[in-house]
Design a protein around this motif. Sequence first.
Motif, PDB file in Angstrom:
ATOM      1  N   ALA A 103       0.795  -1.258  -0.079  1.00  0.00           N
ATOM      2  CA  ALA A 103       0.091  -0.058   0.107  1.00  0.00           C
ATOM      3  C   ALA A 103       0.767   1.251   0.014  1.00  0.00           C
ATOM      4  N   ASP A 104       0.288   2.278  -0.730  1.00  0.00           N
ATOM      5  CA  ASP A 104       1.084   3.596  -0.644  1.00  0.00           C
ATOM      6  C   ASP A 104       0.488   4.285   0.428  1.00  0.00           C
ATOM      7  N   ALA A 105       1.208   5.631   0.802  1.00  0.00           N
ATOM      8  CA  ALA A 105       0.631   6.404   1.922  1.00  0.00           C
ATOM      9  C   ALA A 105      -0.834   6.871   1.494  1.00  0.00           C
ATOM     10  N   LYS A 106      -1.193   7.294   0.524  1.00  0.00           N
ATOM     11  CA  LYS A 106      -2.569   7.743   0.058  1.00  0.00           C
ATOM     12  C   LYS A 106      -3.550   6.664   0.513  1.00  0.00           C
ATOM     13  N   THR A 107      -3.414   5.551  -0.026  1.00  0.00           N
ATOM     14  CA  THR A 107      -3.974   4.286   0.457  1.00  0.00           C
ATOM     15  C   THR A 107      -4.430   4.299   1.792  1.00  0.00           C
ATOM     16  N   ALA A 113      -8.545   7.332   7.711  1.00  0.00           N
ATOM     17  CA  ALA A 113      -9.405   8.403   7.606  1.00  0.00           C
ATOM     18  C   ALA A 113     -10.865   7.860   7.790  1.00  0.00           C
ATOM     19  N   GLU A 114     -11.081   6.805   6.832  1.00  0.00           N
ATOM     20  CA  GLU A 114     -12.599   6.087   7.153  1.00  0.00           C
ATOM     21  C   GLU A 114     -12.776   5.428   8.545  1.00  0.00           C
ATOM     22  N   GLN A 115     -11.597   5.044   9.037  1.00  0.00           N
ATOM     23  CA  GLN A 115     -11.812   4.118  10.137  1.00  0.00           C
ATOM     24  C   GLN A 115     -12.186   5.323  11.164  1.00  0.00           C
ATOM     25  N   PHE A 116     -11.428   6.201  11.249  1.00  0.00           N
ATOM     26  CA  PHE A 116     -11.575   7.332  12.351  1.00  0.00           C
ATOM     27  C   PHE A 116     -12.535   8.264  11.898  1.00  0.00           C
ATOM     28  N   TYR A 129       0.230  12.548   4.307  1.00  0.00           N
ATOM     29  CA  TYR A 129      -1.212  12.655   4.277  1.00  0.00           C
ATOM     30  C   TYR A 129      -1.719  13.188   5.708  1.00  0.00           C
ATOM     31  N   THR A 130      -2.625  14.104   5.548  1.00  0.00           N
ATOM     32  CA  THR A 130      -3.103  14.667   6.905  1.00  0.00           C
ATOM     33  C   THR A 130      -4.706  14.531   6.931  1.00  0.00           C
ATOM     34  N   PHE A 131      -5.377  14.218   8.012  1.00  0.00           N
ATOM     35  CA  PHE A 131      -6.750  14.583   8.091  1.00  0.00           C
ATOM     36  C   PHE A 131      -6.968  14.868   9.528  1.00  0.00           C
ATOM     37  N   SER A 132      -8.110  15.435   9.766  1.00  0.00           N
ATOM     38  CA  SER A 132      -8.571  15.650  10.887  1.00  0.00           C
ATOM     39  C   SER A 132      -9.783  14.732  11.386  1.00  0.00           C
ATOM     40  N   ALA A 142      -4.248  13.800  12.316  1.00  0.00           N
ATOM     41  CA  ALA A 142      -3.453  12.476  12.066  1.00  0.00           C
ATOM     42  C   ALA A 142      -2.442  12.843  10.822  1.00  0.00           C
ATOM     43  N   TRP A 143      -1.300  12.398  11.061  1.00  0.00           N
ATOM     44  CA  TRP A 143      -0.211  12.280   9.625  1.00  0.00           C
ATOM     45  C   TRP A 143      -0.046  10.881   9.320  1.00  0.00           C
ATOM     46  N   VAL A 144       0.088  10.487   8.242  1.00  0.00           N
ATOM     47  CA  VAL A 144       0.403   9.239   7.466  1.00  0.00           C
ATOM     48  C   VAL A 144       1.572   9.458   6.716  1.00  0.00           C
TER      49      VAL A 144
END
Length: 182
Positions: A103-107, A113-116, A129-132, A142-144
């Motif tokens: 898997a790559d970082a985007k995946t 992001a879906e789990q959280f 990749y980052t998401f709130s 979060a940063w991935v």
Amino acid sequence: MLKHITTLLMVLCLGAPALAAEKTADTAAAPAAQAGDKAAQAPETATPAGPTELSSKYYTVSVPEDWKAIMPPTDNQGMTSAIFARTAGSAVVTMVVGPRGAADAKTIAGMFAEQFKAEKPPVEKNGQYTFSFTQQGMPCQAWVATEGDVFMVTSFTGNRKEAQAFIRQHVKSAEYAKLLPQ
């Protein structure tokens, strides 16, 4: 990868209550601090002995006096997890490193992001990749990132500026520097 998501969810679930517990302890200490009791206030500088240093194969953390390791870097089933909290109760940093497979970082970021239940899809910045998301009513970021055959998810709960300063000033990695939030 599902096993790693489950492990990460467990680690992140441990981080938010740590912040809530610190907030409660900080609130209880506030009246004494307001009354001028210096012992109730967290010291602003490290002791002459210096900060505690904790290491994993991916990074080294110099834990300053105003932070503590809720869970020092711990290896479990191919994952390395750690949780650090500011003693003032204002921020928690959680770091989880594991094998990324194909898997790559985007995946990987999309899966987390879906789990959280992230408010918006992950956004790419500087190759990470980052998401709130919100956990137990608290804002989280979060940063991935990936490097070589591993990924790292770093999350901040509470005061993001304090958490970012902790990462920049106290977490170092020679071999896996690209895993740390940029």
